[in-house]
Design an enzyme around this catalytic site. Sequence first.
Site, mmCIF file in Angstrom:
data_model
loop_
_atom_site.group_PDB
_atom_site.id
_atom_site.type_symbol
_atom_site.label_atom_id
_atom_site.label_comp_id
_atom_site.label_asym_id
_atom_site.label_seq_id
_atom_site.Cartn_x
_atom_site.Cartn_y
_atom_site.Cartn_z
ATOM 1 N N LYS A 37 7.151 -0.223 4.997
ATOM 2 C CA LYS A 37 6.394 -1.356 4.472
ATOM 3 C C LYS A 37 4.777 -1.197 4.823
ATOM 4 O O LYS A 37 3.863 -1.664 3.930
ATOM 5 C CB LYS A 37 6.681 -2.616 5.252
ATOM 6 C CG LYS A 37 5.937 -3.869 4.731
ATOM 7 C CD LYS A 37 6.176 -4.003 2.967
ATOM 8 C CE LYS A 37 5.747 -5.336 2.632
ATOM 9 N NZ LYS A 37 4.530 -6.053 2.951
ATOM 10 N N GLU A 66 -0.364 -0.221 -2.297
ATOM 11 C CA GLU A 66 -0.783 -1.324 -2.738
ATOM 12 C C GLU A 66 -2.367 -1.578 -2.821
ATOM 13 O O GLU A 66 -2.919 -1.595 -4.109
ATOM 14 C CB GLU A 66 0.005 -2.431 -2.290
ATOM 15 C CG GLU A 66 -0.282 -3.843 -2.959
ATOM 16 C CD GLU A 66 0.389 -4.877 -2.162
ATOM 17 O OE1 GLU A 66 -0.404 -5.682 -1.436
ATOM 18 O OE2 GLU A 66 1.583 -4.883 -1.932
#
Length: 306
Positions: free
Chosen positions: A172, A179
Amino acid sequence: MELGMIGLGRMGANMAQRLHQAGITVTGFDPGEAARAQVSETGIATVETLQALVQALPTPRVLWLMVPSKVVDATLEALLPLLAAQDVVIDGGNSWYRDSQRRAVLCGTHQVDFVDCGTSGGIWGLREGYCLMLGGDAAQVQRLSPLFQALAPAADRGWAHVGPVGAGHFSKMVHNGIEYGMMQAYAEGFALMQKKAEFDLDLAQLAEVWRHGSVVRSWLLDLSADVLAQNASLEGIAPYVEDSGEGRWTVSEAIELDVPAPIITLSLLERLRSRETNSFTDRLLAAMRNEFGGHAIKSTGVQPGK
């Protein structure tokens, strides 16, 4: 299956509600009375203390933490003495993976299992489902799979056991670094088009066009298109971009592993730069240009020393 959800903020409340809608019995706890009240309105039972939460759950208990990373240790310190052997704690927040490895060892001293879950989906997860990256014992993850199937976009996709403890939060962390880079590229591209006054480009129109068939289409582009359709000039939005910390961890890890990650690194630095309202760096640059080349300096109207 029954579960105790610790932390009923935006993410925790929505996840509790999605689990509840899937037929899983959820009992929620949050130190904030308002958060508990809001979740109670959806038909989910809430309690006022961690002890009451533990007592409300059948054994072996399953506790899901959705709290800020900075309070995970304090939460575990209060929770672990209340638990029994074979209970399991899932940390679904944005924790640093090395902290998750350390916390797994701590839980092990209480004979409590620990699973780290990298969670992506934001405020849209209730409707669209969550992307879940799970680290921990494979058998434990399999036993808990009904939870992950209920939270994911579908039972057979959007979630996976990715490795031992720490692997979920590590994955993550890298996800969020990527991102950062994607968001920065979109922002710079649209800024370039906005600046080209000669063409008077309709940014909302272009964002919508790119959503269909383009090689740069993505969910982030979908969200950008929505924003531009509602507020093309971005009026009322301050040029200040926060970070959750995972971009910093990603850059640090890249340095430690000798992996060049210039895009992710620069996107993080741009976020830091956005917070400078009176940049010393830029003022010194202006002064240096004036010293070596006589280039004009724009005055703020404030005299030195004032």
